[in-house]
Structures are given as C-alpha cells and as structure tokens.
Motif scaffolding. Sequence first.
Motif, PDB file in Angstrom:
ATOM      1  N   ALA A 202     -29.896  20.007 -22.302  1.00  0.00           N
ATOM      2  CA  ALA A 202     -28.947  18.921 -22.061  1.00  0.00           C
ATOM      3  C   ALA A 202     -28.028  18.719 -23.270  1.00  0.00           C
ATOM      4  O   ALA A 202     -26.810  18.531 -23.117  1.00  0.00           O
ATOM      5  CB  ALA A 202     -29.699  17.635 -21.742  1.00  0.00           C
ATOM      6  N   GLU A 203     -28.601  18.783 -24.463  1.00  0.00           N
ATOM      7  CA  GLU A 203     -27.806  18.603 -25.684  1.00  0.00           C
ATOM      8  C   GLU A 203     -26.811  19.748 -25.863  1.00  0.00           C
ATOM      9  O   GLU A 203     -25.639  19.527 -26.187  1.00  0.00           O
ATOM     10  CB  GLU A 203     -28.749  18.533 -26.888  1.00  0.00           C
ATOM     11  N   ILE A 204     -27.278  20.982 -25.625  1.00  0.00           N
ATOM     12  CA  ILE A 204     -26.403  22.140 -25.801  1.00  0.00           C
ATOM     13  C   ILE A 204     -25.308  22.169 -24.742  1.00  0.00           C
ATOM     14  O   ILE A 204     -24.160  22.510 -25.024  1.00  0.00           O
ATOM     15  CB  ILE A 204     -27.232  23.441 -25.772  1.00  0.00           C
ATOM     16  N   ASP A 205     -25.654  21.814 -23.497  1.00  0.00           N
ATOM     17  CA  ASP A 205     -24.647  21.788 -22.432  1.00  0.00           C
ATOM     18  C   ASP A 205     -23.534  20.792 -22.748  1.00  0.00           C
ATOM     19  O   ASP A 205     -22.361  21.032 -22.435  1.00  0.00           O
ATOM     20  CB  ASP A 205     -25.299  21.431 -21.098  1.00  0.00           C
ATOM     21  N   GLU A 206     -23.911  19.677 -23.367  1.00  0.00           N
ATOM     22  CA  GLU A 206     -22.899  18.692 -23.757  1.00  0.00           C
ATOM     23  C   GLU A 206     -21.962  19.270 -24.814  1.00  0.00           C
ATOM     24  O   GLU A 206     -20.739  19.076 -24.762  1.00  0.00           O
ATOM     25  CB  GLU A 206     -23.588  17.431 -24.285  1.00  0.00           C
ATOM     26  N   ALA A 207     -22.548  20.006 -25.764  1.00  0.00           N
ATOM     27  CA  ALA A 207     -21.722  20.643 -26.795  1.00  0.00           C
ATOM     28  C   ALA A 207     -20.848  21.742 -26.196  1.00  0.00           C
ATOM     29  O   ALA A 207     -19.678  21.896 -26.576  1.00  0.00           O
ATOM     30  CB  ALA A 207     -22.622  21.215 -27.893  1.00  0.00           C
ATOM     31  N   LEU A 208     -21.391  22.493 -25.244  1.00  0.00           N
ATOM     32  CA  LEU A 208     -20.595  23.534 -24.593  1.00  0.00           C
ATOM     33  C   LEU A 208     -19.438  22.931 -23.801  1.00  0.00           C
ATOM     34  O   LEU A 208     -18.325  23.474 -23.779  1.00  0.00           O
ATOM     35  CB  LEU A 208     -21.490  24.364 -23.662  1.00  0.00           C
ATOM     36  N   ALA A 209     -19.698  21.797 -23.140  1.00  0.00           N
ATOM     37  CA  ALA A 209     -18.649  21.130 -22.372  1.00  0.00           C
ATOM     38  C   ALA A 209     -17.491  20.727 -23.284  1.00  0.00           C
ATOM     39  O   ALA A 209     -16.319  20.765 -22.874  1.00  0.00           O
ATOM     40  CB  ALA A 209     -19.215  19.918 -21.651  1.00  0.00           C
ATOM     41  N   ALA A 210     -17.806  20.347 -24.521  1.00  0.00           N
ATOM     42  CA  ALA A 210     -16.751  19.989 -25.471  1.00  0.00           C
ATOM     43  C   ALA A 210     -15.877  21.195 -25.811  1.00  0.00           C
ATOM     44  O   ALA A 210     -14.714  21.043 -26.202  1.00  0.00           O
ATOM     45  CB  ALA A 210     -17.369  19.408 -26.741  1.00  0.00           C
ATOM     46  N   HIS A 211     -16.446  22.404 -25.649  1.00  0.00           N
ATOM     47  CA  HIS A 211     -15.688  23.641 -25.863  1.00  0.00           C
ATOM     48  C   HIS A 211     -15.068  24.153 -24.564  1.00  0.00           C
ATOM     49  O   HIS A 211     -14.484  25.243 -24.551  1.00  0.00           O
ATOM     50  CB  HIS A 211     -16.603  24.724 -26.445  1.00  0.00           C
ATOM     51  N   GLY A 212     -15.246  23.392 -23.478  1.00  0.00           N
ATOM     52  CA  GLY A 212     -14.683  23.822 -22.199  1.00  0.00           C
ATOM     53  C   GLY A 212     -15.498  24.907 -21.525  1.00  0.00           C
ATOM     54  O   GLY A 212     -14.946  25.722 -20.776  1.00  0.00           O
ATOM     55  N   LEU A 213     -16.825  24.919 -21.753  1.00  0.00           N
ATOM     56  CA  LEU A 213     -17.692  25.939 -21.182  1.00  0.00           C
ATOM     57  C   LEU A 213     -18.814  25.309 -20.365  1.00  0.00           C
ATOM     58  O   LEU A 213     -19.285  24.213 -20.661  1.00  0.00           O
ATOM     59  CB  LEU A 213     -18.319  26.803 -22.287  1.00  0.00           C
ATOM     60  N   ALA A 214     -19.243  26.023 -19.342  1.00  0.00           N
ATOM     61  CA  ALA A 214     -20.429  25.658 -18.570  1.00  0.00           C
ATOM     62  C   ALA A 214     -21.308  26.899 -18.501  1.00  0.00           C
ATOM     63  O   ALA A 214     -20.802  28.011 -18.301  1.00  0.00           O
ATOM     64  CB  ALA A 214     -20.056  25.188 -17.168  1.00  0.00           C
ATOM     65  N   ALA A 215     -22.625  26.726 -18.664  1.00  0.00           N
ATOM     66  CA  ALA A 215     -23.539  27.863 -18.699  1.00  0.00           C
ATOM     67  C   ALA A 215     -24.730  27.628 -17.782  1.00  0.00           C
ATOM     68  O   ALA A 215     -25.083  26.484 -17.472  1.00  0.00           O
ATOM     69  CB  ALA A 215     -24.022  28.111 -20.130  1.00  0.00           C
ATOM     70  N   ARG A 216     -25.332  28.716 -17.355  1.00  0.00           N
ATOM     71  CA  ARG A 216     -26.547  28.666 -16.547  1.00  0.00           C
ATOM     72  C   ARG A 216     -27.309  29.959 -16.769  1.00  0.00           C
ATOM     73  O   ARG A 216     -26.763  30.939 -17.290  1.00  0.00           O
ATOM     74  CB  ARG A 216     -26.206  28.497 -15.060  1.00  0.00           C
ATOM     75  N   VAL A 217     -28.588  29.973 -16.365  1.00  0.00           N
ATOM     76  CA  VAL A 217     -29.430  31.151 -16.532  1.00  0.00           C
ATOM     77  C   VAL A 217     -29.770  31.722 -15.171  1.00  0.00           C
ATOM     78  O   VAL A 217     -30.182  30.990 -14.265  1.00  0.00           O
ATOM     79  CB  VAL A 217     -30.725  30.810 -17.305  1.00  0.00           C
ATOM     80  N   ARG A 218     -29.611  33.035 -15.027  1.00  0.00           N
ATOM     81  CA  ARG A 218     -29.991  33.757 -13.815  1.00  0.00           C
ATOM     82  C   ARG A 218     -30.791  34.984 -14.229  1.00  0.00           C
ATOM     83  O   ARG A 218     -30.286  35.821 -14.981  1.00  0.00           O
ATOM     84  CB  ARG A 218     -28.760  34.193 -13.007  1.00  0.00           C
ATOM     85  N   ASP A 219     -32.046  35.083 -13.760  1.00  0.00           N
ATOM     86  CA  ASP A 219     -32.900  36.228 -14.085  1.00  0.00           C
ATOM     87  C   ASP A 219     -32.992  36.438 -15.593  1.00  0.00           C
ATOM     88  O   ASP A 219     -32.892  37.571 -16.098  1.00  0.00           O
ATOM     89  CB  ASP A 219     -32.384  37.502 -13.412  1.00  0.00           C
ATOM     90  N   ASP A 220     -33.168  35.330 -16.318  1.00  0.00           N
ATOM     91  CA  ASP A 220     -33.305  35.340 -17.777  1.00  0.00           C
ATOM     92  C   ASP A 220     -32.063  35.850 -18.503  1.00  0.00           C
ATOM     93  O   ASP A 220     -32.124  36.213 -19.683  1.00  0.00           O
ATOM     94  CB  ASP A 220     -34.525  36.166 -18.210  1.00  0.00           C
ATOM     95  N   ARG A 221     -30.936  35.877 -17.824  1.00  0.00           N
ATOM     96  CA  ARG A 221     -29.661  36.240 -18.457  1.00  0.00           C
ATOM     97  C   ARG A 221     -28.698  35.057 -18.338  1.00  0.00           C
ATOM     98  O   ARG A 221     -28.688  34.359 -17.321  1.00  0.00           O
ATOM     99  CB  ARG A 221     -29.060  37.490 -17.813  1.00  0.00           C
ATOM    100  N   LEU A 222     -27.910  34.873 -19.369  1.00  0.00           N
ATOM    101  CA  LEU A 222     -26.999  33.732 -19.402  1.00  0.00           C
ATOM    102  C   LEU A 222     -25.679  34.090 -18.721  1.00  0.00           C
ATOM    103  O   LEU A 222     -25.118  35.163 -18.949  1.00  0.00           O
ATOM    104  CB  LEU A 222     -26.745  33.310 -20.849  1.00  0.00           C
ATOM    105  N   GLN A 223     -25.217  33.167 -17.882  1.00  0.00           N
ATOM    106  CA  GLN A 223     -23.902  33.273 -17.264  1.00  0.00           C
ATOM    107  C   GLN A 223     -23.061  32.087 -17.726  1.00  0.00           C
ATOM    108  O   GLN A 223     -23.587  30.997 -17.940  1.00  0.00           O
ATOM    109  CB  GLN A 223     -24.004  33.287 -15.742  1.00  0.00           C
ATOM    110  N   VAL A 224     -21.766  32.308 -17.847  1.00  0.00           N
ATOM    111  CA  VAL A 224     -20.892  31.286 -18.406  1.00  0.00           C
ATOM    112  C   VAL A 224     -19.547  31.299 -17.678  1.00  0.00           C
ATOM    113  O   VAL A 224     -19.130  32.322 -17.141  1.00  0.00           O
ATOM    114  CB  VAL A 224     -20.708  31.512 -19.931  1.00  0.00           C
TER     115      VAL A 224
END
Length: 240
Positions: A202-224
């Motif tokens: 939750a903390e990292i997603d908030e920081a990513l949102a400040a950079h204009g990014l959204a991230a999620r994990v699929r099959d242990d790999r990060l998508q953005v």
Amino acid sequence: MPITAPSEVRQPRWVPLLLLLATVAVGVGLGFALPPLARWLHGVLESTPLPSLGPVELLAGLPLVWSVPVLGGLGVVGGVLLALSTVGEALRLTVADDHLEHRTDDREGWVERADVGDVFRDGRYLVLLGPTGAPRERLDADTLRPDELRAAFEGHGWPWRDADPHERAYERWMDGRPGFSAAEHALLRRRLAERKDAAAVAEIDEALAAHGLAARVRDDRLQVRRVGVVPAKDARGAQG
C-alpha cells in the motif's frame, strides 16, 4: 432520488466456525494417532544405538483416555485463537451511496464515492481506481462472497467493472528497462520484493502513483502501466 441504506459486507459466519471445528478434529485425531505411533517409534529406537527421546517416551506411555482429551483440548484452544484471528483479519465493508468504509483489526479507512472511477475484483483483491486510473485502494477481499460484494456496490451506484478496464495497458517490468527513471525502478524493485506484505505494498503503490505508475503482480512477475493511458479495449461491465 432517495438515499439507499448502507450495505454491510462481511465474511460468512461459517468460515471461523469451520476453522474451529477443523482444528478440534485435528487435535482429536492426533490424540488417537500419536500414542500408537510413539510406541512404534519407541520400539524402533530401543533396537538401535540411538537414544530414546523424552517426548516419544511420554507419548508412548500416554493412554487414549488422556491423549484424546488433552490433544483435543489443545485443538479447541488453537481453534478458538485461529477463529478469532480470522475474524479480526477479515475485511469488513460498509458501502453507501456517497462513500465506502473498510475495516480490519489493524486498519480502517474511508473512501469518497467522488474519488473513485472504477471498482473491480483482481483475484483475491478488491481494487478501487481514481478518476485518472490511479490505484485508490487495494483491499484483501478473499473471504467475501463475490456476488454479495458486487451487488453491494452496484446497488449503491458505484462503477463496478467485470475486469480491470486498464488490462491492456499493463506491460511486463524488467529492472533497467528503458522508459523508467532510476527512482521508478527503485520503487518497482521494492514493489516486487514486498509483494506479500500488504502494508508495504500500500505504501509503495502510493509512491508509485505519485510517479504516475500503477503496478501489479502476475505469476510472480511485476506488470506496470502509466496512469492515464487509455486501454485499447474497455473491459467495463454492468453499472448500477
């Protein structure tokens, strides 16, 4: 337009009860199974130069009239603690026309309806996106009934979607891939490493949102994806 009474969404009451009964059953089962197994193991150890273990000797000499109630009682205690923990950790929602309240034992929050553009399930999680597509909340809703969850949001006019409307905008992230700053790569590395820690995510997603990014994990790999990128095909479902 009349205001609809808020809808409460909770985990089914049978979930903690089932955990309690299962733990008690395991304890009783061990009460029957462990003494014979310990006697067999004690006999094997006596025929070898290996020393006999104190707990093995104790269990081997324990009659069923003691082992079953003792281990069954431990199962009751463990089951009650597990059930209470499950109740406390389970997400509880109050969905109203103009806001959402979410609670667990260690966290609670309030989200204004005006701050939400999309709501959908992403695996075990309930995801709320802001009007620009930036993640607003990501809540573990694994113990909530999907149909009940959807009905609560649709019944109060929230923009429920069948899937992530930005599905096609996501791409696989690789450390060092062009298109991201050093600070963004650092955050994305943390996001992948901390993926099992809900508070850190939750903390990292908030920081990513400040950079204009959204991230999620699929099959242990990060998508953005970049927030605000319009997907090629909208995945919108029915709206209330």
